[in-house]
Motif scaffolding. Structure first.
Motif, mmCIF file in Angstrom:
data_model
loop_
_atom_site.group_PDB
_atom_site.id
_atom_site.type_symbol
_atom_site.label_atom_id
_atom_site.label_comp_id
_atom_site.label_asym_id
_atom_site.label_seq_id
_atom_site.Cartn_x
_atom_site.Cartn_y
_atom_site.Cartn_z
ATOM 1 N N PHE A 11 0.861 -1.192 0.000
ATOM 2 C CA PHE A 11 0.000 0.000 0.000
ATOM 3 C C PHE A 11 0.886 1.226 0.000
ATOM 4 O O PHE A 11 1.900 1.281 0.706
ATOM 5 N N GLY A 13 0.613 5.871 -0.744
ATOM 6 C CA GLY A 13 -0.242 6.998 -1.116
ATOM 7 C C GLY A 13 0.561 8.248 -1.412
ATOM 8 O O GLY A 13 1.716 8.386 -1.000
ATOM 9 N N GLN A 15 -0.168 12.620 -1.639
ATOM 10 C CA GLN A 15 -1.127 13.706 -1.397
ATOM 11 C C GLN A 15 -1.345 14.545 -2.654
ATOM 12 O O GLN A 15 -0.372 14.943 -3.292
ATOM 13 N N ALA A 23 10.596 14.459 -7.385
ATOM 14 C CA ALA A 23 10.945 13.719 -6.159
ATOM 15 C C ALA A 23 9.873 12.672 -5.852
ATOM 16 O O ALA A 23 10.187 11.559 -5.434
ATOM 17 N N ASN A 24 8.609 13.016 -6.072
ATOM 18 C CA ASN A 24 7.543 12.027 -5.889
ATOM 19 C C ASN A 24 7.684 10.907 -6.915
ATOM 20 O O ASN A 24 7.410 9.744 -6.626
ATOM 21 N N GLY A 27 11.224 9.083 -5.930
ATOM 22 C CA GLY A 27 11.209 8.516 -4.577
ATOM 23 C C GLY A 27 10.054 7.562 -4.342
ATOM 24 O O GLY A 27 10.105 6.746 -3.417
ATOM 25 N N VAL A 47 -4.271 10.447 -1.531
ATOM 26 C CA VAL A 47 -4.756 10.658 -0.153
ATOM 27 C C VAL A 47 -5.288 12.085 0.024
ATOM 28 O O VAL A 47 -4.657 12.955 0.615
ATOM 29 N N VAL A 149 5.285 -1.171 2.555
ATOM 30 C CA VAL A 149 4.915 0.201 2.211
ATOM 31 C C VAL A 149 6.120 0.937 1.588
ATOM 32 O O VAL A 149 7.055 1.308 2.286
ATOM 33 N N PRO A 150 6.092 1.122 0.256
ATOM 34 C CA PRO A 150 7.186 1.854 -0.387
ATOM 35 C C PRO A 150 6.999 3.366 -0.234
ATOM 36 O O PRO A 150 5.934 3.895 -0.573
ATOM 37 N N VAL A 151 7.998 4.037 0.285
ATOM 38 C CA VAL A 151 7.928 5.492 0.501
ATOM 39 C C VAL A 151 9.324 6.100 0.373
ATOM 40 O O VAL A 151 10.326 5.383 0.352
ATOM 41 N N HIS A 158 6.636 8.052 10.276
ATOM 42 C CA HIS A 158 5.204 7.725 10.221
ATOM 43 C C HIS A 158 4.984 6.208 10.144
ATOM 44 O O HIS A 158 4.022 5.680 10.691
ATOM 45 N N THR A 190 15.725 8.234 -2.362
ATOM 46 C CA THR A 190 14.820 8.251 -1.205
ATOM 47 C C THR A 190 14.725 9.643 -0.579
ATOM 48 O O THR A 190 13.817 9.924 0.176
ATOM 49 N N ARG A 191 15.702 10.490 -0.908
ATOM 50 C CA ARG A 191 15.664 11.859 -0.384
ATOM 51 C C ARG A 191 16.231 12.834 -1.427
ATOM 52 O O ARG A 191 17.413 13.143 -1.430
ATOM 53 N N ILE A 192 15.360 13.284 -2.316
ATOM 54 C CA ILE A 192 15.756 14.273 -3.322
ATOM 55 C C ILE A 192 15.643 15.651 -2.674
ATOM 56 O O ILE A 192 14.649 15.954 -2.002
#
Ligand code: TYM
Length: 340
Positions: A11, A13, A15, A23-24, A27, A47, A149-151, A158, A190-192
């Protein structure tokens, strides 16, 4: 007691607050597509309930929900294979979030660095929703008994809270109902960071549009933003250790490496000794090559809003099929009445 708990389910999400950025894409979205390709069951969500924790203009929000969905699809999410929907269409997200508000402790939420960053000095005037944001996020994930959960890196805390909530719920009620999830935070994107300040994360909500590449920017704008990106006056080094104290240089090399899908060291081997005046045009070329097809596909999809709404509604229907028995069972465990 629950047979879905052993099954791998992803899962994640995004925003719909402002435009999605490179970056979205690097990442998150790119990894979402990889997981889909690997054949894992994936549930992806726009979301929108999270977005309204800070003020959103209603008409802009309506448009941003569709645009975020269009970006998922344009990036390679296949809506037949994966489930794609927007959060507010599945009311159980809000219902489970309420239950988790009663499980999570104030002290846990008080420690959330993202709340502190977002609320800033205006904490007293922040919405209650912004404070409770992480319990809604836990509900998004656990409502589907997701296991992975890939983020991006910024969501790590979180996800730790999501684990704590699942463990406390299971302990409080003496059940093994909610899975203890595994974050997937992998790769060199993972952090742009911001194009204007290599110590600050690239963000949809940064005041400066030059700080990010949006998934709506055209070729010229992408090239301009890279041209104007902050750098230093030194040539590119031959190894990544030498980038450690050069945040802007490191960020641009990371972006190149993520777009080209090659390790940082390979990029540095290729560009060692080159100045940014040589490197930036190559990066711009690559960014345009990789991002522009997504931007134009998303624009094409946006021309048929009705179709996008239909896709989201279909996704929500499939999502409800998973979520409904889980929220019903949760009510039962807690001792609440459910509709029969
Ligand atoms: P959001 O909308 O801020 O970002 C969406 C995804 O993009 C990643 N990301 C980044 N990755 C690398 N570098 C960056 N500068 C960068 N900025 C953003 C984020 O880590 C995220 O993976 N709280 C989440 C949305 C959410 C969610 C969830 C995620 C709500 N419920 C359940 C996973 C599972 C957020 O604000 O993402």
């Amino acid at each position: 007691m629950n047979n879905t708990i052993d099954k791998k389910r992803v899962f994640s999400g995004i925003q719909p607050s402002g435009q999605l950025t490179i970056a979205n894409y690097l990442g998150a979205l790119k990894n979402f597509v990889q997981l889909q390709k690997a054949g894992t069951e994936c549930v992806y969500c726009v979301v929108d309930l999270h977005a309204i924790t800070v003020w959103q203009e209603p008409n802009e929000l309506r448009n941003a929900i569709r645009h975020a969905a269009a970006c998922f699809i344009a990036s390679g999410i296949n809506v037949e294979k994966s489930i794609l929907f927007n959060q507010s269409l599945v009311s159980a997200h809000a219902e489970l979030a309420w239950i988790f508000n009663c499980v999570a402790r104030m002290g846990w939420l008080n420690r959330m660095t993202q709340f502190k960053e977002k609320a800033g000095s205006n904490r007293e005037n922040s919405s209650v929703g912004l404070f409770a944001y992480p319990t809604l996020m836990a509900s998004d994930i656990l409502l589907y008994h997701a296991t992975h959960v890939p983020v991006g890196d910024d969501q790590k805390q979180h996800l730790e809270l999501t684990r704590d909530i699942a463990i406390k719920f299971n302990n409080d009620f003496g059940v093994e109902f909610f899975p203890v999830i595994e974050p997937i935070i992998e790769g060199n994107a993972t952090r742009i960071m911001s194009l204007r300040d290599g110590t600050k994360k690239m963000s949809k909500s940064d005041r400066s549009d030059l700080s990010r590449i949006n998934l709506t920017d055209d070729k010229d704008l992408i090239a301009k933003k890279i041209r104007k990106a902050k750098t230093d006056q030194y040539p590119l080094p031959g190894s990544s250790e030498e980038l450690e104290n050069r945040p802007e240089a490191k960020n641009l090399v990371n972006i190149y490496s993520a777009l080209a899908e090659t390790p940082t060291e390979t990029v540095l081997n290729q560009f060692e000794g080159k100045m940014f005046s040589d490197f930036k045009p190559r990066l711009a070329e690559l960014a345009v090559e990789k991002i522009s097809p997504i931007t134009s596909e998303a624009n094409k999809l946006m021309s048929d809003g009705v179709e996008l709404d239909k896709i989201l509604e279909n996704g929500a229907e499939r999502a409800r099929k998973i979520a409904d028995p889980i929220i019903r069972k949760t009510y039962e465990i807690v001792g609440l009445k459910t509709k029969s």
